[in-house]
Structures are given as structure tokens and as C-alpha cells.
Design a protein around this motif. Structure first.
Motif, PDB file in Angstrom:
ATOM      1  N   LEU B  96       0.841  -1.197   0.000  1.00 26.64           N
ATOM      2  CA  LEU B  96       0.000   0.000   0.000  1.00 26.64           C
ATOM      3  C   LEU B  96       0.878   1.250   0.000  1.00 26.64           C
ATOM      4  O   LEU B  96       0.665   2.171  -0.797  1.00 26.64           O
ATOM      5  N   ARG B  99       2.454   2.140  -3.241  1.00 22.75           N
ATOM      6  CA  ARG B  99       1.610   2.795  -4.248  1.00 22.75           C
ATOM      7  C   ARG B  99       1.832   4.312  -4.251  1.00 22.75           C
ATOM      8  O   ARG B  99       1.619   4.982  -5.251  1.00 22.75           O
ATOM      9  N   GLY B 100       2.240   4.840  -3.098  1.00 20.97           N
ATOM     10  CA  GLY B 100       2.525   6.266  -3.025  1.00 20.97           C
ATOM     11  C   GLY B 100       3.657   6.683  -3.947  1.00 20.97           C
ATOM     12  O   GLY B 100       3.781   7.847  -4.313  1.00 20.97           O
ATOM     13  N   SER B 102       3.970   5.742  -7.003  1.00 23.90           N
ATOM     14  CA  SER B 102       3.639   5.625  -8.437  1.00 23.90           C
ATOM     15  C   SER B 102       3.871   6.894  -9.255  1.00 23.90           C
ATOM     16  O   SER B 102       4.325   6.786 -10.391  1.00 23.90           O
ATOM     17  N   PRO B 103       3.631   8.111  -8.731  1.00 24.68           N
ATOM     18  CA  PRO B 103       3.932   9.262  -9.586  1.00 24.68           C
ATOM     19  C   PRO B 103       5.422   9.465  -9.868  1.00 24.68           C
ATOM     20  O   PRO B 103       5.791  10.233 -10.742  1.00 24.68           O
ATOM     21  N   LEU B 105       7.506   6.828 -10.539  1.00 28.78           N
ATOM     22  CA  LEU B 105       8.031   5.710 -11.331  1.00 28.78           C
ATOM     23  C   LEU B 105       8.022   6.058 -12.806  1.00 28.78           C
ATOM     24  O   LEU B 105       7.170   6.803 -13.279  1.00 28.78           O
ATOM     25  N   MET B 151       1.556   6.159   3.119  1.00 30.07           N
ATOM     26  CA  MET B 151       1.472   6.176   1.665  1.00 30.07           C
ATOM     27  C   MET B 151       1.622   7.606   1.152  1.00 30.07           C
ATOM     28  O   MET B 151       2.343   7.876   0.185  1.00 30.07           O
ATOM     29  N   GLN B 155       4.629   9.423  -1.117  1.00 29.75           N
ATOM     30  CA  GLN B 155       4.364  10.190  -2.347  1.00 29.75           C
ATOM     31  C   GLN B 155       5.261  11.425  -2.399  1.00 29.75           C
ATOM     32  O   GLN B 155       5.501  11.974  -3.472  1.00 29.75           O
TER      33      GLN B 155
END
Lengths: 311, 256
Positions: B96, B99-100, B102-103, B105, B151, B155
Motif C-alpha cells: 500500500l 503505491r505512493g 507511483s507518480p 516511477l 502512503m 508520495q
């Protein structure tokens, strides 16, 4: 090697590496069984991928690629084609099925609310409703048509069971690239689907575009299940059950789950088709019937696990 | 370095929710949005995150229009934690939090060493470093909310938006999460904007408060200037007394 007529392993091997058209056993392998096996692989992989995406998108572990109305739309198109143009060869029916699948899916997408709805996150409720509505409409038209037209009934009966018996190199060569493109599009959606699994607000917050992802993912589902239904008629349970096994391998990462679903789906269809061919030798049982016999109980088992004990 | 909102108009489903709201939220501080149910707090927060189309006015962050930022770029500037977010079934805490990232990657590339380090740091920051392998569903309510905040930390954005981060938590966990939210500003230098229901918690944990009613600003400023009998009467139509918390010197609202 397995089938109505037993072909020795040597002949199978010879047919694959050094084909001799004069040998009838090798002819069976090359002309019938190889395309049949490859068609089974393609259908299984396509349906399993479509199922994984559908269940992720609707956040419903009991969702099926058929929710897009694809199977019902294809059935209607097949019946309509037979009604209007008379009996058709299998390639023409495949084209009709694909077109019907696409039209039905577009109607479901429109009825569910399109991109705006997927951006707002209401897709998981509206898509199954829209899919059920369009599917019932198509299937009642099919029922009416086959009651009125004997010829359509006879052909439809064979088509609707789902079988690899009609598999041919031609239809496989035409549709395999479509299936491959669909699988690649599905893999391209993987990261977006991961983000969307957190809800559409969080997905946007993480830089994903929910409307775009949902649109691309549903296009994938339509292309893949459309290909499968065009190749083999409606095959149940693969897209429903395999995603659960694939998630056991891939966890909550969509890319891994999708990659796991490919061989699992292909294996399920191949195994069931082998059973279909040898169980009642020398005749074939329809693949759809075997899938239902095996998939039905498996689905019941899944259902009890998903729902948990009654309280 | 602030969030500046000018004459903001937003409608949802044809109903006008925010009706020309102007507000400045200073950078590096914790701002609280308060007001009765349906006053537009959440809509304001989601608008700042760029999740809603604007009917009029503008929102800018660091002198750039949020509406004009590209999705990926916006996600590296602004993080939002919606109310009662739900993790997918079977998801592990570390996944989880990851997922933070993802911006940050690159397409079709796995997480880099730096990404994995950021996830570990975020877990450690919220005190969940030992629970990374647990399923999110197995955590207590307070731990689960910490995981979501981790998370948001992963980010790694300068602006963090929290929508009622304390909903469904018991009192000690509410305090715990709000302390954590404050640390985002004091230790990590982030600008934090959160929607809060509890006026006394807003007074205690926010540097400034914006009070909303029916899509318009009623009052704005430091807690002691906003939480007055007059503003609260105007906002909720309720009479009350304002005491002072002897320990923290913040206003304390006691309904009559």
C-alpha cells in the motif's frame, strides 16, 4: 496425441518438426490438433486476462468478462447472420461474432455512463447493471429468432455450446494477432489498474487518469473476450475462476496477476478440451459442457470462500 | 509558497457547492477546514487536489494553476487522502505504501532503490516498520490510518490534503493521527490542509482555521480569532461558550 483417433507420440513429434503430408496421422496433428490446441491456448489466455481486468475494475470477485455483454452480443450477431444470409462458414460467423461483441460492449459502456462515470468511481455498480440489461435484451432477441427460424436454431445450437472442434489455422491466424494486441494492452493498463484499485480519487491523486484507464481496460476486455467468442463460441467459467488463482500468485500487483493468468487460463482450456476429446471416444463432448462440469463446482467452492460462513 | 484560492465556483451534479470562495492557505502551516455537513469542505479539498472541474475562479499552488498541471506533475506536488479510503482485499501494508511512489516511477520500470528506501522511511516515520508484511485488513483502525498516511509520505509531495483523517477512530487514536499530521508540517516542512469535524481538535492542532458555510467563507485566521461565539453561531446556528485550554492556550468550544 489424444483424441478420437490415437496418434503415436513419434508421429506427433514428426508432424511438428518434419511434416510429411503423406502420413494421415501427421495430417491429423498438423491440420486439426495443432490449430485446435493453439486456439485453446489463445482462448484460455484471452479469457483469463479479460477476467482479471474485469474483476479488478468492478472490484467484484464474482465479475465475469461476459458482464460487458460480449457473449450475448456475439450470439445475437451469429443468429442474425444465419437468419439473413443463410448458413455461413465458421470464419464468417467469427467475423459476425466479433462485430456483435464490439457493438454490445459499446452499448453497455454508453448505458453505464461512459468515461464520466468511471472517473467518478460509480463504475462498479453501473457496469454490471448495464451489462445485464444489454445481455438480456440480446439473449431474448436470440431466443425469439431461434424459435422462428429452424435453420438458425440448428446452427445456433452448435455454436452456443462453445467448442474448439471448428478450430482452423485460418481463423487462428486472423484472430491471434488481435488476442496478442489485447493482452499487451491489458499489460499496459496494469499500473493504472493498480492505482484505480485504491478508488478513483486516490488514483487521480497519484497521477493516474481514471476515465482513460477504465476505457482502455474495458476495450481490452472487449477485444479479448470478443476474440475468444469468435474463435470458440461462448466459453464459461475460465474468466471467472482463473483470476482467483492468478491473484493467489500475483497478489495485489496487477502486472504479476496478469502474467500468471495467461498460462493458467490456457492450461484450463487445454485440459478441459483434452477431457472433452477423450472422455467419450470416438466422439467429442463439447468443450463448453466440460468447462461447465468442472467450472460449476469450482465456482460453487469459490463462492463459499468469497462469501464466508453465514452468520 | 501558499495555496491561493480566488473566487472559486464548483458545482457537483448541477448543484452549486462552492459559490465564489476566496482563501489563502500559507505554506508550511497546518490549516483546518471546518463547517457543518454539506458546507463544501470536502469539495474544497478535492478541488485543491485538482480532482474536480472548476466552474469559475482559480486555485494556485506555488504560483501555478492546479488546473493546468499535468496529472503526473500534480501528483508530485499534491497528495490527497480521501475520507475512509479502502485498501484492495489482501493488500500488504508495504505494498500500500509503495503505491505512493507511483507518480515517481517511470513507465514499465520497476521501483528503484531510492523508491524502496522512500517506502521504508515512510513506514518508519509512522512507526509501522515492523508491520510491512501484514495485510492492511489485519491492522487496527489507528494503525490502518497510519499506513495511509505513510502512503502519502511516500508520495513525497510538498502539499498534503487530508479529508477527516480521524473518522471512525477512538479518542487516543484521533490524537495520535493529528499529532502525526502536525509532524508532517513541523518535521517534514509540508503544507497540510485537513478537513476536521471536531472544533476543539482543529483549535489545538491547526495553525489556522477556515470556517465554511453553504459554500462560502465565514471566517478565517488563527484558531482564537475564528472560534468565537459569533462565528460558531453563524456557522452552526448553535450557542456556546468559549473557554481556554489552560495547557495549550487554545480556544475550547463548549456547546450550551
Amino acid at each position: 496425441m489424444f483424441g478420437a483417433r490415437a496418434v503415436p507420440p513419434e508421429a506427433t513429434w514428426q508432424a511438428l518438426i518434419a511434416f510429411d503430408p503423406a502420413d494421415p496421422a501427421q495430417g491429423i496433428i498438423r491440420g486439426l490438433r495443432l490449430p485446435r490446441a493453439l486456439t485453446g491456448l489463445a482462448c484460455g489466455a484471452a479469457l483469463a486476462t479479460a477476467g482479471v481486468i474485469m474483476q479488478s475494475l468492478t472490484r467484484n470477485p464474482l465479475a465475469d468478462p461476459g458482464l460487458m455483454g460480449v457473449n450475448a452480443g456475439a450470439a445475437l450477431a451469429v443468429v442474425a447472420a444465419i437468419w439473413m444470409f443463410g448458413p455461413q462458414d465458421i470464419a464468417a460467423l467469427a467475423v459476425a461474432a466479433m462485430a456483435g461483441a464490439g457493438i454490445a460492449a459499446a452499448a453497455v459502456w454508453k448505458l453505464a455512463g461512459g468515461r464520466e462515470i468511471s472517473a467518478s468511481g460509480a463504475l462498479s455498480v453501473r457496469l454490471p447493471l448495464a451489462g445485464t440489461a444489454i445481455s438480456s435484451l440480446c439473449l431474448s432477441l436470440v431466443a425469439a429468432a431461434v424459435l422462428l427460424n429452424t435453420e438458425a436454431r440448428e446452427h445456433y445450437r452448435f455454436w452456443m455450446v462453445g467448442s474448439l472442434g471448428q478450430a482452423s489455422t485460418d481463423s487462428l491466424l486472423t484472430l491471434a494477432p488481435v488476442a496478442v494486441a489485447g493482452i499487451l494492452l491489458g499489460l499496459a493498463c496494469a499500473r493504472g489498474l493498480d492505482a484505480l484499485a485504491l478508488g478513483s480519487d486516490l488514483a487521480s491523486g497519484l497521477g493516474a487518469r481514471p476515465g482513460l484507464i477504465a476505457g482502455a481496460a474495458l476495450t481490452t476486455v472487449t477485444v479479448l473476450s470478443g476474440t475468444a467468442v469468435a474463435l470458440a463460441g461462448p466459453l464459461g467459467f475460465v474468466g471467472l475462476i482463473i483470476p482467483h488463482a492468478a491473484r493467489a500468485v500475483g497478489g495485489t500487483r496487477m502486472s504479476l496477476t496478469l502474467l500468471a493468468a495467461l498460462p493458467l487460463g490456457a492450461a484450463m482450456v487445454l485440459i478441459c478440451d483434452t477431457i472433452a476429446r477423450v472422455a467419450a471416444r470416438p466422439s467429442d463432448i463439447a468443450l463448453g459442457a466440460v468447462l461447465a462440469l468442472i467450472g460449476g463446482p469450482a465456482f460453487m467452492f469459490l463462492l463459499s470462500r468469497v462469501l464466508g460462513p453465514a452468520r | 509558497m501558499s495555496v491561493s484560492i480566488e473566487n472559486l465556483k464548483v458545482s457537483l451534479g448541477g448543484r452549486s457547492i462552492l459559490k465564489g470562495l476566496s482563501l489563502d492557505l500559507p505554506g508550511g502551516e497546518v490549516s483546518g477546514l471546518i463547517g457543518p455537513n454539506g458546507c463544501g469542505k470536502t469539495t474544497l479539498l478535492r478541488s485543491i487536489a485538482g480532482l474536480l472541474p472548476l466552474q469559475g475562479g482559480s486555485i494556485s499552488w506555488r504560483h501555478r494553476q492546479v488546473a493546468q498541471m499535468k496529472a503526473g506533475e500534480r501528483a508530485r506536488q499534491i497528495a490527497i487522502l480521501p475520507q475512509s479510503a479502502q485498501a484492495p482485499e489482501g493488500m500488504k501494508v508495504a505494498d500500500l505504501v509503495a503505491r505512493g511512489r507511483s507518480p515517481h516511477l517511470r513507465p514499465f520500470r520497476p521501483m528503484s532503490r531510492a523508491d524502496r528506501d522512500a517506502v521504508q522511511r515512510a513506514l518508519a516515520d509512522v512507526g509501522l516498520e515492523h508491520l510491512g508484511d501484514r495485510p492492511v485488513a489485519a491492522l487496527s483502525g489507528g494503525q490502518r490510518q497510519r499506513a495511509w498516511i505513510a502512503m502519502v509520505l511516500a508520495q513525497d509531495t510538498p502539499l498534503v490534503l487530508l479529508d477527516e483523517p480521524t473518522t471512525f477512530l477512538d479518542l487516543p487514536h484521533q490524537v495520535d493521527i493529528l499529532r502525526l499530521a502536525r509532524r508532517l508540517s513541523t518535521e517534514h516542512g509540508k503544507t497540510v490542509v485537513m478537513v476536521l469535524h471536531d472544533l476543539n481538535f482543529a483549535a489545538r492542532f491547526c495553525d489556522r482555521i477556515a470556517a465554511l458555510k453553504e459554500g462560502q467563507l465565514v471566517a478565517e485566521g488563527a484558531p482564537e480569532t475564528v472560534l468565537t461565539q459569533q462565528t460558531i453561531g453563524q456557522m452552526f446556528g448553535m450557542t456556546c461558550r468559549i473557554l481556554s485550554d489552560p495547557r495549550h492556550n487554545t480556544p475550547f468550544v463548549l456547546p450550551d
